[in-house]
Design a protein around this motif. Sequence first.
Motif, PDB file in Angstrom:
ATOM      1  N   CYS A   1      -7.006 -10.439 -15.309  1.00 26.04           N
ATOM      2  CA  CYS A   1      -6.580  -9.144 -14.753  1.00 26.04           C
ATOM      3  C   CYS A   1      -5.103  -9.272 -14.080  1.00 26.04           C
ATOM      4  N   GLU A   2      -5.058 -10.680 -13.313  1.00 25.06           N
ATOM      5  CA  GLU A   2      -3.740 -10.753 -12.593  1.00 25.06           C
ATOM      6  C   GLU A   2      -2.678 -10.929 -13.648  1.00 25.06           C
ATOM      7  N   ILE A   3      -2.889 -11.829 -14.659  1.00 26.23           N
ATOM      8  CA  ILE A   3      -1.767 -11.991 -15.675  1.00 26.23           C
ATOM      9  C   ILE A   3      -1.455 -10.579 -16.547  1.00 26.23           C
ATOM     10  N   GLU A   4      -2.481  -9.553 -16.758  1.00 17.17           N
ATOM     11  CA  GLU A   4      -2.096  -8.245 -17.320  1.00 17.17           C
ATOM     12  C   GLU A   4      -1.268  -7.626 -16.348  1.00 17.17           C
ATOM     13  N   PHE A   5      -1.601  -7.663 -14.819  1.00 19.78           N
ATOM     14  CA  PHE A   5      -0.906  -6.784 -13.849  1.00 19.78           C
ATOM     15  C   PHE A   5       0.541  -7.310 -13.884  1.00 19.78           C
ATOM     16  N   ASN A   6       0.832  -8.836 -13.636  1.00 15.88           N
ATOM     17  CA  ASN A   6       1.915  -9.300 -13.746  1.00 15.88           C
ATOM     18  C   ASN A   6       3.005  -8.940 -14.837  1.00 15.88           C
ATOM     19  N   ARG A   7       1.894  -8.881 -16.051  1.00 12.12           N
ATOM     20  CA  ARG A   7       2.997  -8.746 -17.191  1.00 12.12           C
ATOM     21  C   ARG A   7       4.019  -7.148 -17.098  1.00 12.12           C
ATOM     22  N   ILE A   8       3.310  -6.355 -16.289  1.00  8.44           N
ATOM     23  CA  ILE A   8       4.012  -4.945 -16.260  1.00  8.44           C
ATOM     24  C   ILE A   8       4.573  -4.655 -14.998  1.00  8.44           C
ATOM     25  N   ARG A   9       4.445  -5.699 -14.050  1.00 10.79           N
ATOM     26  CA  ARG A   9       4.860  -5.491 -12.641  1.00 10.79           C
ATOM     27  C   ARG A   9       5.972  -5.063 -12.409  1.00 10.79           C
ATOM     28  N   SER A  10       7.030  -5.780 -13.147  1.00 11.59           N
ATOM     29  CA  SER A  10       8.483  -5.520 -12.781  1.00 11.59           C
ATOM     30  C   SER A  10       9.060  -4.192 -13.314  1.00 11.59           C
ATOM     31  N   MET A  11       8.238  -3.469 -14.355  1.00 15.78           N
ATOM     32  CA  MET A  11       8.522  -2.322 -14.943  1.00 15.78           C
ATOM     33  C   MET A  11       7.983  -1.304 -14.295  1.00 15.78           C
ATOM     34  N   ALA A  12       6.745  -1.257 -14.101  1.00 18.37           N
ATOM     35  CA  ALA A  12       5.753  -0.117 -13.796  1.00 18.37           C
ATOM     36  C   ALA A  12       5.644  -0.205 -12.134  1.00 18.37           C
ATOM     37  N   PHE A  13       5.310  -1.407 -11.358  1.00 13.75           N
ATOM     38  CA  PHE A  13       5.199  -1.298 -10.210  1.00 13.75           C
ATOM     39  C   PHE A  13       6.215  -2.291  -9.516  1.00 13.75           C
ATOM     40  N   PRO A  14       7.389  -2.115  -9.497  1.00 12.72           N
ATOM     41  CA  PRO A  14       8.454  -3.034  -9.034  1.00 12.72           C
ATOM     42  C   PRO A  14       8.010  -3.102  -7.462  1.00 12.72           C
ATOM     43  N   ARG A  15       7.660  -2.170  -6.444  1.00 10.63           N
ATOM     44  CA  ARG A  15       7.237  -2.401  -5.086  1.00 10.63           C
ATOM     45  C   ARG A  15       5.877  -2.708  -4.779  1.00 10.63           C
ATOM     46  N   ALA A  16       5.155  -3.009  -5.714  1.00  9.83           N
ATOM     47  CA  ALA A  16       3.573  -3.044  -5.440  1.00  9.83           C
ATOM     48  C   ALA A  16       3.251  -4.424  -4.997  1.00  9.83           C
ATOM     49  N   TYR A  17       2.082  -4.584  -4.044  1.00 14.77           N
ATOM     50  CA  TYR A  17       1.591  -5.538  -3.791  1.00 14.77           C
ATOM     51  C   TYR A  17       0.240  -5.511  -4.190  1.00 14.77           C
TER      52      TYR A  17
ATOM     53  N   GLY B   1     -16.847 -11.363   7.343  1.00 15.79           N
ATOM     54  CA  GLY B   1     -18.177 -11.905   6.724  1.00 15.79           C
ATOM     55  C   GLY B   1     -18.015 -11.716   5.308  1.00 15.79           C
ATOM     56  N   SER B   2     -17.222 -10.875   4.532  1.00 11.09           N
ATOM     57  CA  SER B   2     -17.053 -10.828   3.066  1.00 11.09           C
ATOM     58  C   SER B   2     -15.667 -10.191   2.888  1.00 11.09           C
ATOM     59  N   LYS B   3     -15.510 -10.524   1.644  1.00 11.54           N
ATOM     60  CA  LYS B   3     -13.933 -10.116   1.035  1.00 11.54           C
ATOM     61  C   LYS B   3     -14.115  -9.649  -0.240  1.00 11.54           C
ATOM     62  N   GLY B   4     -13.124  -8.804  -0.571  1.00 15.45           N
ATOM     63  CA  GLY B   4     -13.061  -8.407  -2.174  1.00 15.45           C
ATOM     64  C   GLY B   4     -12.054  -9.642  -2.882  1.00 15.45           C
ATOM     65  N   ASP B   5     -12.124  -9.239  -4.125  1.00 12.44           N
ATOM     66  CA  ASP B   5     -11.371 -10.166  -4.911  1.00 12.44           C
ATOM     67  C   ASP B   5      -9.568 -10.028  -4.914  1.00 12.44           C
ATOM     68  N   TYR B   6      -9.252  -8.717  -5.151  1.00 12.98           N
ATOM     69  CA  TYR B   6      -7.931  -8.168  -5.026  1.00 12.98           C
ATOM     70  C   TYR B   6      -7.434  -6.922  -4.296  1.00 12.98           C
ATOM     71  N   ILE B   7      -6.465  -7.025  -3.573  1.00 15.49           N
ATOM     72  CA  ILE B   7      -6.087  -5.622  -2.921  1.00 15.49           C
ATOM     73  C   ILE B   7      -4.700  -5.175  -3.439  1.00 15.49           C
ATOM     74  N   PHE B   8      -4.624  -3.995  -3.967  1.00 18.56           N
ATOM     75  CA  PHE B   8      -3.578  -3.290  -4.512  1.00 18.56           C
ATOM     76  C   PHE B   8      -2.763  -2.261  -3.659  1.00 18.56           C
ATOM     77  N   ARG B   9      -1.425  -2.571  -3.431  1.00 22.90           N
ATOM     78  CA  ARG B   9      -0.872  -1.453  -2.558  1.00 22.90           C
ATOM     79  C   ARG B   9       0.449  -1.107  -3.191  1.00 22.90           C
ATOM     80  N   ASP B  10       0.681   0.250  -3.125  1.00 24.88           N
ATOM     81  CA  ASP B  10       2.133   0.658  -3.739  1.00 24.88           C
ATOM     82  C   ASP B  10       2.632   1.558  -2.527  1.00 24.88           C
ATOM     83  N   THR B  11       3.840   1.226  -2.511  1.00 27.94           N
ATOM     84  CA  THR B  11       4.815   2.042  -1.633  1.00 27.94           C
ATOM     85  C   THR B  11       5.849   2.915  -2.182  1.00 27.94           C
ATOM     86  N   ASP B  12       6.680   3.757  -1.639  1.00 27.20           N
ATOM     87  CA  ASP B  12       7.789   4.406  -2.164  1.00 27.20           C
ATOM     88  C   ASP B  12       8.866   3.737  -1.388  1.00 27.20           C
ATOM     89  N   GLU B  13      10.109   4.009  -1.607  1.00 22.34           N
ATOM     90  CA  GLU B  13      11.478   3.612  -1.188  1.00 22.34           C
ATOM     91  C   GLU B  13      11.572   3.698   0.373  1.00 22.34           C
TER      92      GLU B  13
END
Length: 433
Positions: A194-210, A220-232
């Motif tokens: 999933c990380e490789i697939e996301f990084n493959r299109i990050r620069s084109m589709a989600f340039p400001r995404a975390y 006491g618990s945590k998820g695997d990944y957090i995605f956040r996207d912001t505008d300019e």
Amino acid sequence: MHEIICPHCGKAFKIDEAGYADILKQVRNSEFDKQLHERLALAEQDKRSAVELAQARITGELQKTASAKDAEIRELKARLDAGEVAKKLAVTEALSPVVAKKDAEIQALKARLDAIELQQKLAIGEAVGAVEKERDELRGGLARAALEKQLAEQSLKDRYETQIKDRDDAIERLRDMKARLSTKMVGETLEQHCEIEFNRIRSMAFPRAYFEKDNDARSGSKGDYIFRDTDEAGTEIVSIMFEMKNEADRTATKNRNEDFLKELDKDRSEKGCEYAVLVSLLEPENELYNSGIVDVFHRYPKMYVVRPQFFLPLITLLRNAAMNALKYKAELALVKAQNIDITNFEAGLESFKTAFGKNYELASRRFQTAIEEIDKSIDHLQKTKEALLGTDRNLRLANDKAQDVTIKKLTRGNPTMAAKFADLKTGSAPEQE
């Protein structure tokens, strides 16, 4: 020049090459088929009629001739018993012109019929030839189309068989690879995918995404990944908490997707994410999860379960939906800010009114207390006034009584004091003299 005999009137006429070509063209015409059949029928009927008529005429004439010749022969036999050879020659000579004339007519009729039949055969042959040629061309086209279809089907079949074989080989390789991996490695493999697939299109589709791993386990618990996207402007568009779950095919105890939803919803709430997504390879035979993006809103708000192939489409879908709603969020935030200003103004006004009311109530109570105290003071002063008036009256009475006191009244009933006052009064008189 061509000579043509009319089948109706029997007259012969000649035509040139152009006229003959026009007639042939008419023969080839589509409408000539109908006329051809009609003319063939008429020609056949005329032929039968002519033959029957000729036969009848010839038969009648032969009968007449035969009757006449028979009588003549009998007469000649009676008259010339010895001249049989001469009689036969005479009979032959008598019959030869009639027979020759009839034979000539029959030959002419046969020639006319042969010419008509030849024309009919030529026209029919040309029409049949054209039809057979077109039929052969259609058969050839159908044969070529059938062959092309067969070749295309065979090619398509071979291609899909090759794809199916390659896919089966890939599935078998993946199964072998999963069998060799531990549970932790299987899960990490899905996360890395999933990380490789996301990084493959990050620069084109989600340039400001975390998009990073969730390493905060303070609760006491945590998820695997957090995605956040912001505008300019830095305003958050959408946020997603991801959980990736995989399982080896030969694992003895099979987990279910539902076993991880509660913990995922808890992680989403604690990390302040808007959506929660479980990317899962569990329950591979479940048609519900194999059908596409599955929402589980009936169990937990804003939560989805997807297969890895829908990982990127779901992020794009949620982000685009949030982008469309971003202006409405801005307008809503402006309205909320205005409402907050109005609420704060109303709250300040209410606070002022409350404080003013309290101060007014306190001042009113104190004013009432002061009035009551003034009333009490007035009552006290009135009582003091009455007391003073009573004292003045008593003093006046005492004064009156004091003015009314005389020695005589004082010494009345007191001879001693009366004698003393008398002595005083007597003793004082000479001194005054």
